[in-house]
Design an enzyme around this catalytic site. Structure first.
Site, PDB file in Angstrom:
ATOM      1  N   ASN A  78      -3.664   6.145  -1.320  1.00  0.00           N
ATOM      2  CA  ASN A  78      -3.370   6.571   0.125  1.00  0.00           C
ATOM      3  C   ASN A  78      -2.516   8.007   0.436  1.00  0.00           C
ATOM      4  O   ASN A  78      -2.597   8.322   1.506  1.00  0.00           O
ATOM      5  CB  ASN A  78      -2.386   5.380   0.697  1.00  0.00           C
ATOM      6  CG  ASN A  78      -3.142   4.307   1.100  1.00  0.00           C
ATOM      7  OD1 ASN A  78      -4.187   4.304   1.753  1.00  0.00           O
ATOM      8  ND2 ASN A  78      -2.516   2.973   0.803  1.00  0.00           N
ATOM      9  N   HIS A 106      -2.420  -2.879  -6.384  1.00  0.00           N
ATOM     10  CA  HIS A 106      -2.833  -2.640  -5.229  1.00  0.00           C
ATOM     11  C   HIS A 106      -4.148  -2.640  -5.176  1.00  0.00           C
ATOM     12  O   HIS A 106      -4.887  -2.272  -5.918  1.00  0.00           O
ATOM     13  CB  HIS A 106      -2.416  -0.987  -4.742  1.00  0.00           C
ATOM     14  CG  HIS A 106      -2.674  -0.512  -3.678  1.00  0.00           C
ATOM     15  ND1 HIS A 106      -2.843   0.767  -3.142  1.00  0.00           N
ATOM     16  CD2 HIS A 106      -3.096  -1.277  -2.439  1.00  0.00           C
ATOM     17  CE1 HIS A 106      -3.325   0.958  -1.874  1.00  0.00           C
ATOM     18  NE2 HIS A 106      -3.173  -0.078  -1.376  1.00  0.00           N
ATOM     19  N   SER A 160       0.727  -1.186  -0.003  1.00  0.00           N
ATOM     20  CA  SER A 160      -0.067  -0.130   0.064  1.00  0.00           C
ATOM     21  C   SER A 160       0.878   1.422   0.122  1.00  0.00           C
ATOM     22  O   SER A 160       0.336   2.407  -0.180  1.00  0.00           O
ATOM     23  CB  SER A 160      -0.968   0.009   1.219  1.00  0.00           C
ATOM     24  OG  SER A 160      -0.270  -0.219   2.409  1.00  0.00           O
ATOM     25  N   GLU A 187      -5.217  -0.563  -8.236  1.00  0.00           N
ATOM     26  CA  GLU A 187      -4.345   0.687  -8.610  1.00  0.00           C
ATOM     27  C   GLU A 187      -3.059   0.052  -8.876  1.00  0.00           C
ATOM     28  O   GLU A 187      -2.436  -0.856  -8.468  1.00  0.00           O
ATOM     29  CB  GLU A 187      -4.259   1.510  -7.188  1.00  0.00           C
ATOM     30  CG  GLU A 187      -3.172   2.665  -7.490  1.00  0.00           C
ATOM     31  CD  GLU A 187      -3.298   3.345  -6.013  1.00  0.00           C
ATOM     32  OE1 GLU A 187      -2.906   2.864  -5.285  1.00  0.00           O
ATOM     33  OE2 GLU A 187      -3.179   4.637  -6.129  1.00  0.00           O
TER      34      GLU A 187
END
Ligand code: 3HC
Length: 285
Positions: free
Chosen positions: A191, A141, A120, A153
């Site tokens: 993130n 991801h 992540s 992702e």
């Protein structure tokens, strides 16, 4: 690049979810973890989630059995690596651990095998740098709960080849997911945007602006988020949120990413969210 056999390393929340969607999409999947007990737990979770899908009439009992029939397990990286066309690593967010796994896989897998990471926040370029095949290393991801969330992702490292990117983009579609390409950068896009929001929500509690319930109600009812940011932080794991914020803080050297002291304190106290039984909310009952 033909991908038929997939290995998933790590049977935790993300790993078992990835194995679930890959097997459901018709691929032959080997799930790898360090102990038989961990693998049994992972298969138990996959079976429970497939049963839930049968009860919601999203799949049939026959689909569930066929999916489980495509899943095998192993405790040996060296044994599974030569068989796999693609290996997706989904272990804890610890660079040294991932480095060891990538080096072992790089030595044991065929030269054409793609090595993907579900990290992540750890740099894909840095992971690729510990192998002799940086062009075949890529980020995939996924989002929790993996069987439900549509996004993958796809993170391109500095040397990820166009051919490898195209194969992973197509595979994500075969998984019935929506691929979105991003370049390697701390926190990627997901993130980098999500964690400052969660951190700011924690600052609101820390500074007494609102209770966790009130902060979450604002974001759920005012912004149509399915979960408020504090409930979501508990769901992700407060330790994971802190790790990602530290990667952003160190990666950009920008104070806007400094983790809220309350988050640090809660992680120090072992209040990690759902997995520890308490976080911003109490899950003991
Ligand atoms: N497996 C299969 N199906 C599942 C599931 C699972 N593990 N978990 C939930 N579902 C299904 C349910 O069966 C239900 O199906 P239905 O719509 O056909 O009835 C549907 O998902 C919704 O579940 P529930 O009714 O039980 O509960 P909710 O409506 O409250 O939804 C939720 C739960 C899907 C988790 C929703 O609250 C949500 O979308 N939350 C936000 C999740 C999120 O933001 N995830 C990303 C986290 S960030 C991340 O993972 C990246 C990392 O790097 C930090």
């Amino acid at each position: 690049m033909s991908i038929q056999k997939i290995a998933v390393i790590g049977g935790g929340t993300m790993g078992n979810g990835i194995a679930h969607v890959a097997a459901m999409a018709g691929f032959s999947v080997t799930l790898v973890d360090i102990s038989d007990a961990a693998l049994e737990r992972a298969l138990g979770t996959i079976t429970k989630n497939l049963t839930r899908m049968v009860s919601k009439e999203k799949i049939t009992e026959a689909d569930k059995e066929a999916t489980l029939g495509r899943l095998t397990t192993s405790t040996s990286l060296e044994a599974i690596a030569p068989e796999a066309d693609l290996i997706i690593e989904a272990v804890n967010e610890n660079f040294e651990l991932k480095k060891k796994i990538f080096q072992t896989l790089d030595a044991a897998a065929r030269p054409e095998t793609i090595l993907a990471s579900n990290t992540s926040s750890i740099s894909i370029t840095k992971l690729a740098g510990v192998t002799k095949r940086p062009d075949k290393v890529i980020g995939m991801h996924f989002f929790n709960p993996v069987p439900v969330m549509k996004l993958v992702e796809i993170v391109r490292g500095l040397e990820t080849s166009d051919e490898v990117y195209a194969a992973i983009e197509q595979l994500s579609r075969d998984f019935k997911k929506v691929p979105v390409p991003v370049n390697d950068s701390p926190g990627f896009v997901s993130n980098r945007v999500l964690m400052p929001m969660i951190n700011e929500a924690i600052f609101c509690v820390y500074e007494g602006v609102g209770t966790p319930e009130h902060v979450d109600e604002v974001m759920k009812l005012g912004m149509a988020h399915p979960m408020g940011p504090l409930r979501l932080a508990d769901f992700i794991g407060l330790d994971v949120c802190l790790d990602i914020l530290n990667v952003l803080y160190e990666g950009f050297r920008d104070p806007k990413y400094r983790p809220c002291p309350l988050l640090v304190k809660m992680v120090d106290a072992g209040k990690l969210g759902d997995k520890s039984g308490s976080g911003f909310y109490d899950y003991a009952k």
